[in-house]
Design a protein around this motif. Structure first.
Motif, PDB file in Angstrom:
ATOM      1  N   LEU B  33       0.946  -1.261  -0.109  1.00 25.58           N
ATOM      2  CA  LEU B  33       0.276  -0.036   0.058  1.00 25.58           C
ATOM      3  C   LEU B  33       0.938   1.099   0.072  1.00 25.58           C
ATOM      4  O   LEU B  33       2.058   1.236   0.204  1.00 25.58           O
ATOM      5  CB  LEU B  33      -0.831  -0.095   1.239  1.00 25.58           C
ATOM      6  N   CYS B  34       0.315   2.283  -0.302  1.00 29.55           N
ATOM      7  CA  CYS B  34       0.958   3.634  -0.238  1.00 29.55           C
ATOM      8  C   CYS B  34       1.567   3.834   1.134  1.00 29.55           C
ATOM      9  O   CYS B  34       0.837   3.488   2.299  1.00 29.55           O
ATOM     10  CB  CYS B  34      -0.088   4.882  -0.424  1.00 29.55           C
ATOM     11  N   CYS B  37      -0.385   5.102   4.787  1.00 30.37           N
ATOM     12  CA  CYS B  37      -2.144   4.542   4.598  1.00 30.37           C
ATOM     13  C   CYS B  37      -2.375   4.191   5.905  1.00 30.37           C
ATOM     14  O   CYS B  37      -1.745   3.486   6.495  1.00 30.37           O
ATOM     15  CB  CYS B  37      -2.215   3.467   3.406  1.00 30.37           C
ATOM     16  N   HIS B  39      -4.644   2.049   6.479  1.00 29.12           N
ATOM     17  CA  HIS B  39      -4.821   0.556   6.439  1.00 29.12           C
ATOM     18  C   HIS B  39      -3.542  -0.314   7.158  1.00 29.12           C
ATOM     19  O   HIS B  39      -3.847  -1.157   7.680  1.00 29.12           O
ATOM     20  CB  HIS B  39      -4.963   0.052   5.039  1.00 29.12           C
ATOM     21  N   CYS B  68      -8.045  -1.425  -1.582  1.00 31.01           N
ATOM     22  CA  CYS B  68      -6.740  -1.433  -0.884  1.00 31.01           C
ATOM     23  C   CYS B  68      -6.974  -2.150   0.250  1.00 31.01           C
ATOM     24  O   CYS B  68      -6.189  -2.916   0.847  1.00 31.01           O
ATOM     25  CB  CYS B  68      -6.182  -0.015  -0.699  1.00 31.01           C
ATOM     26  N   GLY B 144     -10.279   3.943  -2.547  1.00 37.14           N
ATOM     27  CA  GLY B 144      -8.673   4.225  -2.860  1.00 37.14           C
ATOM     28  C   GLY B 144      -7.893   3.570  -3.995  1.00 37.14           C
ATOM     29  O   GLY B 144      -7.207   4.140  -4.478  1.00 37.14           O
ATOM     30  N   LEU B 145      -8.397   2.394  -4.045  1.00 29.49           N
ATOM     31  CA  LEU B 145      -7.793   1.330  -5.233  1.00 29.49           C
ATOM     32  C   LEU B 145      -7.982   1.815  -6.496  1.00 29.49           C
ATOM     33  O   LEU B 145      -7.280   2.004  -7.308  1.00 29.49           O
ATOM     34  CB  LEU B 145      -8.045   0.148  -5.012  1.00 29.49           C
ATOM     35  N   CYS B 218      -6.723   8.151   3.773  1.00 28.63           N
ATOM     36  CA  CYS B 218      -6.034   7.472   2.355  1.00 28.63           C
ATOM     37  C   CYS B 218      -5.265   8.664   2.216  1.00 28.63           C
ATOM     38  O   CYS B 218      -5.705   9.882   1.767  1.00 28.63           O
ATOM     39  CB  CYS B 218      -7.059   7.518   1.422  1.00 28.63           C
ATOM     40  N   VAL B 219      -3.738   8.246   2.525  1.00 30.61           N
ATOM     41  CA  VAL B 219      -2.817   9.592   2.255  1.00 30.61           C
ATOM     42  C   VAL B 219      -2.777  10.162   0.854  1.00 30.61           C
ATOM     43  O   VAL B 219      -2.492  11.308   0.644  1.00 30.61           O
ATOM     44  CB  VAL B 219      -1.472   8.991   2.886  1.00 30.61           C
ATOM     45  N   THR B 220      -3.039   9.105   0.066  1.00 33.10           N
ATOM     46  CA  THR B 220      -2.807   9.614  -1.386  1.00 33.10           C
ATOM     47  C   THR B 220      -3.986  10.523  -1.754  1.00 33.10           C
ATOM     48  O   THR B 220      -3.828  11.386  -2.759  1.00 33.10           O
ATOM     49  CB  THR B 220      -2.572   8.231  -2.054  1.00 33.10           C
ATOM     50  N   PHE B 221      -5.039   9.945  -1.631  1.00 36.44           N
ATOM     51  CA  PHE B 221      -6.251  10.665  -2.310  1.00 36.44           C
ATOM     52  C   PHE B 221      -7.270  11.236  -1.399  1.00 36.44           C
ATOM     53  O   PHE B 221      -8.147  11.889  -1.798  1.00 36.44           O
ATOM     54  CB  PHE B 221      -7.161   9.417  -2.932  1.00 36.44           C
TER      55      PHE B 221
HETATM   56  S1  SF4 Z   1      -4.635   4.663  -2.545  1.00 32.71           S
HETATM   57 FE1  SF4 Z   1      -5.213   5.607  -0.334  1.00 32.71          FE
HETATM   58  S2  SF4 Z   1      -6.167   3.789   0.580  1.00 32.71           S
HETATM   59 FE2  SF4 Z   1      -5.171   2.701  -1.078  1.00 32.71          FE
HETATM   60  S3  SF4 Z   1      -2.920   2.327  -0.123  1.00 32.71           S
HETATM   61 FE3  SF4 Z   1      -2.823   4.201  -1.157  1.00 32.71          FE
HETATM   62  S4  SF4 Z   1      -3.411   5.682   0.802  1.00 32.71           S
HETATM   63 FE4  SF4 Z   1      -4.046   3.606   1.234  1.00 32.71          FE
END
Ligand code: SF4
Ligand SMILES: Cc1cc2nc3c(=O)[nH]c(=O)nc-3n(C[C@H](O)[C@H](O)[C@H](O)COP(=O)(O)OP(=O)(O)OC[C@H]3O[C@@H](n4cnc5c(N)ncnc54)[C@H](O)[C@@H]3O)c2cc1C
Ligand SMILES: Cc1ncc(C[n+]2csc(CCOP(=O)(O)OP(=O)(O)O)c2C)c(N)n1
Ligand code: SF4
Ligand code: SF4
Ligand SMILES: [Mg+2]
Lengths: 618, 357
Positions: B33-34, B37, B39, B68, B144-145, B218-221
């Motif tokens: 995962l990112c 995250c 998760h 994710c 997320g995914l 979700c750190v990325t989105f």
């Molecule tokens: S996209 Fe978001 S939910 Fe998926 S692994 Fe990355 S941070 Fe976590």
């Protein structure tokens, strides 16, 4: 607790356990990486800068770095730091062009050194590039001090020794051999700006027991080894007893094995935990079938008609007395027949040649009083270093004393206060090459410490000068370099970037990291992810307050394997892996500076000519 | 994704549980995962909970859908049974697994999209059936995914990374589960393991369906300003409503809490949950009042967290209303029943069919 000031070079220096443990602060992880990449010459030069004798030390160093190596705390065995140094020395190219260029024009200062051992040679090495004229007075016919007279050739080949000594002598030392200084007062009368005393600790300790002087067969260890070196002693009796169980004893018993002894026994007053010899020197002697007898306290020499026939020992056991010190209980006596006895129970300094009325204070052990930081005696301009300063140590300490004394001598000659020691510096450079790519090999390698191969037992006894250790081959080297944890690639933290996602805490394989509320030391240190094992010897990193909750990041530096996973899993690069480069000052060189070399001058010359040529065209 | 695996070397003081296992023995593969995250933090909490409960990994079935979140069972308990099913179908897979082997400790990991969008129907029915499992929703308000589209748990007014504002009403899994009759309902935050681990342990020990909705940024989105599921927003609006400690069966329920402040709820296996610092009028066993209380906190802009509702075990220690109780299955796992008992054969079938002729 207060946030750690990582701008102070000491914090990250401490994390590099080996470099912290090395008296001369050798940059171990960097030289190991250079070896890993096949840059043997660069690795050798990096070593030379701090420890001056990499080839010699790669075979003989007392290795204070190894017992403190982080790897010991993880899998029990240090990285073979010392023997990797030898790899660099063995495989390097010619380094002549990389040595400091010696100025043609001298600075007008003349320095006298007493004794041509490691300490004086280091002083010369540091001062000659600055334009000093250095004269070394040596009482013996060859330079090198104990490195030459006492360390046997089966551990240190002469070729390696001379090559590194010559590197320094060739810088223009005025070496006077067979020139004992027998009056310091007289030397001070001569035209020298400063005097460095590097005369070592040349007096072997005596064992004043009945019968000691009644035969010709009892020897002082260091004198005996010297006689062997100079060819005055070429054989020895069949049954040899070595008294004492330090490193000198190990060299004596192994030398006796090679001079024809059939039964060599090392007689120890106490038991193994109290032996002074380094574990690896003990192992090597035991491998050569030397017998070590514990709990034998010598009581007399048995001499019949002028011939030593045996020695008598009290057989003892030890128990702590009221004051906690061990006391011996004698059980019985034992007579052990022998043809020769070698005394290896320690060394003392001796200064019969220093007058007591020339302004140099002596303490009650008849040793000059020397300042721990400046290496100067109570007489301005007279400096002491190496074994002569505070008694027998080892080569790497002698080298470090030499560096520090050279800094002092330079300051003294320039009329600057000696107590203003030049500060260390630190470079910190990120090692990130890509999203998950680092400039170093960050994967923890589980390999066990590589075993040194030794020349066959029969073969090695044929001559005195057969080097026992064969050195690492390429495969062994490649395995061993990977065991190094790159402790200088620091986990560097920027609190203001942290979003407290816990990713670093969760990934850290050694549970080094904690995010917690700050508190007093005794409270905070009990709330960490994993218990502290070696605090405060191994430091904690304490961050500034984190932006979201005001908590702090704490890192126990003790067991970090520098895998970089914290930095890899950190979404904001609050953790980064940064290489810390400790910048050590030397005489005339500020932190991080270096002398021009013949090569660099040649290149600058060429560039200058090219610039002049292109200027002419315009 | 990291190129190196997490080294096996560990702290020499790392504790072992009664099975002789360290926490590290409960890990799985390296996460892909990112970095950062939420998760992954939940994964770490799950590892901690299983280790502390001394559950042998091979007695566990871990299941998931797609997302994710659906990937995470790979990252814990590498020796457990596992099934990564299709999107939103984790409940029926878990139901099947538990139907066949009621001795399995079942843990299903899902996402807000997996459970509340495509898998909404499955989710509702696994709650109704009261399958004995721990159901985790790793709730980040987005898919997320598939790169951050709003999910069904996104709050009205929450901003996406590119600036769009969500206008559809969110589905709150906690309120939904309370409505559907779940016997164990909790909400927590990936950034608060102190709270999360005891809840996970209690959820694993609860017989019947246990839901933990974990805010998991979700750190990325979805970790930017304007998002209502970011680390910062969650911390700013966080309310640890109840403190619940899990007390395993063998332990004395120590009266370390000031009287009146603490309240103990027994679970079927003799373990217990001790609530402390509960607001005066809060009763974690009163479904209707819990529902009202959560709504009230939401209206005042707070994220109420903790073990919010738990149904006390019946006096006899059993729970007649769980999946196997309702179905009236035999006490031993079907996987251990003799083949002849499970499949009585052609004669029996003929006899049965005869009844309908
Ligand atoms: S996209 Fe978001 S939910 Fe998926 S692994 Fe990355 S941070 Fe976590
Ligand atoms: C048997 C033995 C084995 C050792 N093995 C190791 C080892 O493996 N590794 C290690 O690190 N260390 C080892 N050591 C210790 C190490 O050799 C010394 O600590 C180190 O050499 C000290 O260097 P120095 O320059 O201070 O003095 P020295 O090496 O002792 O040099 C002093 C020099 O001064 C000369 N001198 C003395 N008085 C006068 C005078 N009045 N006028 C002129 N010249 C004088 C002496 O002849 C000598 O050449 C060993 C020591 C012994 C005895
Ligand atoms: C049947 C089906 N429909 C759509 C998808 C595409 N898809 C993959 S993951 C996902 C959403 C996942 O969101 P969530 O459950 O919240 O998990 P997260 O990634 O946020 O943890 C979707 C719609 C799919 N894989 N299968
Ligand atoms: S580098 Fe980071 S993750 Fe690796 S051991 Fe050190 S603190 Fe832990
Ligand atoms: S991974 Fe980075 S952002 Fe997350 S807690 Fe660690 S340092 Fe902070
Ligand atoms: Mg989601």
């Amino acid at each position: 607790m207060k946030p750690t000031d990582t701008a102070d070079p000491r914090h990250y220096h401490r994390v590099v356990d080996c470099q912290w443990g090395c008296p001369a602060h050798t940059n171990v992880p960097e030289y190991i990486r250079l070896i890993a990449n096949g840059h043997y010459t660069e690795s050798y030069l990096l070593n030379r800068k701090s420890n001056v004798f990499p080839g010699i030390l790669g075979r003989t160093c007392d290795r204070p770095c190894e017992p403190v190596c982080r790897r010991v705390r993880l899998d029990g065995e240090p990285v073979a730091i010392c023997r990797l140094k030898r790899v660099a020395a063995d495989l390097r190219d010619d380094i002549t062009g990389h040595l400091p260029a010696i100025p043609q024009r001298k600075n007008g200062r003349r320095i006298a050194c007493v004794g041509a051992g490691a300490a004086s040679l280091t002083v010369a090495n540091d001062l000659l590039p600055l334009g000093y004229e250095v004269t070394i007075f040596e009482k013996l016919a060859r330079p090198g001090g104990l490195m030459w007279t006492n360390i046997p050739e089966f551990r240190l080949p002469a070729r390696v020794l001379w090559e590194e000594i010559d590197q320094i002598l060739d810088m223009g030392v005025d070496l006077r051999l067979n020139a004992p200084v027998d009056s310091l007062a007289a030397l001070l009368e001569e035209d020298y700006d400063a005097v460095f005393i590097g005369s070592g600790a040349p007096k072997g300790k005596e064992l004043k027991l009945p019968g000691r002087w009644d035969s010709e067969q009892v020897h002082i260890g260091i004198d005996w080894l010297e006689s062997v070196r100079f060819g005055h002693v070429t054989e020895c009796g069949e049954r040899v007893l070595v008294i004492g169980v330090g490193n000198t004893a190990m060299d004596c018993c192994r030398t006796a094995q090679r001079l024809g002894a059939k039964k060599v026994r090392v007689m120890a007053r106490k038991t193994k935990p109290y032996f002074k010899a380094s574990p690896w020197e003990l192992d090597d002697a035991i491998e050569e079938q030397v017998e070590i007898l514990e709990n034998h306290s010598p009581s007399r020499f048995i001499v019949e008609e002028g011939r030593l026939v045996a020695m008598e020992f009290d057989r003892v056991t030890w128990s702590p007395g009221d004051d906690g010190r061990l006391r011996a209980t004698v059980h019985d006596t034992r007579v052990i027949e022998c043809d020769e006895v070698i005394l290896a129970i320690g060394q003392d300094t001796a200064f019969p040649w220093i007058e007591r009325d020339i302004g140099i204070d002596f303490n009650r052990w008849e040793m000059p009083v020397v300042d721990k930081a400046t290496f100067m005696t109570s007489r301005a301009g007279v400096f002491v270093g190496g074994d002569a300063a505070w008694g027998p140590e080892n080569i790497i300490w002698a080298v470090e004393h030499g560096h520090q004394a050279a800094i002092s001598i330079h300051a003294y000659c320039e009329d600057r206060p000696l107590t203003d020691r030049p500060p260390e510096g630190m470079n910190l450079v990120s090692q990130k090459m890509g999203l998950h790519e680092w400039s170093y090999s960050n994967d923890y390698d589980e390999a066990e410490r590589v075993k040194m191969r030794h020349v066959d037992l029969q073969e090695r006894f044929r001559r005195l000068d057969i080097e026992v250790e064969e050195g690492f081959d390429i495969e062994q080297t490649l395995t061993e370099v990977e065991r190094c944890l790159n402790c200088d690639i620091q986990t560097h933290f920027e609190a203001n970037l942290c979003i407290e996602c816990d990713a670093c805490i969760d990934i850290c394989p050694l549970d080094c990291l904690t995010i917690a509320r700050n508190g007093p030391e005794e409270d905070l240190t009990r709330r960490l992810t994993a218990p502290l094992l070696n605090y405060p010897e191994e430091p904690l990193f304490i961050s500034e307050e984190l932006p979201q909750t005001g908590r702090i990041m704490v890192k126990d530096e003790d067991l970090c394997v520098h895998c970089g996973l914290c930095a890899e899993r950190c979404p904001t690069a609050a953790w980064d892996m940064r290489k810390s480069d400790l910048l050590v000052p030397y005489a005339g060189l500020g932190a991080g500076e270096s002398h021009p070399t013949l090569l660099s001058l040649a290149m600058a010359g060429a560039a200058g000519e090219a610039a002049a040529a292109s200027g002419a065209e315009r | 994704m990291s190129h190196i695996r997490k080294p096996r070397v560990h702290h020499p003081g790392l504790a072992r549980n009664r099975l002789g296992l360290t926490r590290r023995d409960y890990e799985g593969a390296m996460s892909t995962l990112c970095a950062g995250c939420g998760h992954d933090s939940i994964t770490a909490a799950i590892i901690e909970a299983f280790w502390e409960l001394e559950i042998a990994p091979h007695e566990v079935a871990k299941t998931s859908g797609i997302g994710c979140s659906g990937k995470t069972p790979t990252y814990f308990l590498k020796e457990a049974h596992g099934f990564n099913g299709v999107h939103g179908r984790m409940p029926s897979i878990t139901t099947g697994a538990h139907a066949a082997n009621r001795d399995l400790v079942c843990i299903g990991v899902s996402g807000d999209g997996d459970s509340l969008s495509i898998g909404m129907g499955q989710f509702a029915h696994v709650v109704r059936r009261n399958v004995d499992m721990l159901y985790i929703i790793e709730n980040n308000g987005v898919y997320g995914l598939t790169k951050g589209q709003f999910s069904a748990s996104a709050d009205v007014g929450s901003k996406a990374k590119r600036g769009q504002v969500n206008r559809e009403h969110p589905i709150d899994s906690v309120l939904l589960a309370l409505n559907l009759g779940a016997g164990f309902v909790a909400r927590s935050f990936s950034g608060d393991k102190e709270q999360l681990v005891p809840i996970l342990k209690a959820g694993l020990r609860h017989r019947g369906f246990a839901l933990i909705d974990v805010i998991s940024p979700c750190v990325t989105f979805n970790d930017h300003h304007g998002s209502t599921k970011s680390y910062q927003y969650t911390r700013d609006h966080y309310n640890r409503l109840v403190y619940a400690d899990f007390v395993p069966p063998a332990h004395e329920i120590a009266a370390t809490y000031e009287s009146g402040d603490a309240r103990t709820v027994k679970l079927h296996d003799g373990s217990a949950i001790t609530f402390r610092k509960v607001p005066g009028d809060y009763d974690p066993t009163d479904r209707d009042r819990v529902y009202g209380y959560i709504r009230e906190r939401q209206r005042s802009g707070e994220v109420a967290t903790g073990l919010l509702y738990v149904e006390p075990a019946l006096e006899d220690g059993g729970n007649a209303s769980d999946f196997h109780g309702i179905q009236g299955t035999v006490p031993e796992p079907l996987t251990e029943c003799a083949f002849e008992d499970l499949c009585p054969g052609a004669d029996a079938l003929a006899k049965l069919q005869g009844r309908f002729r």
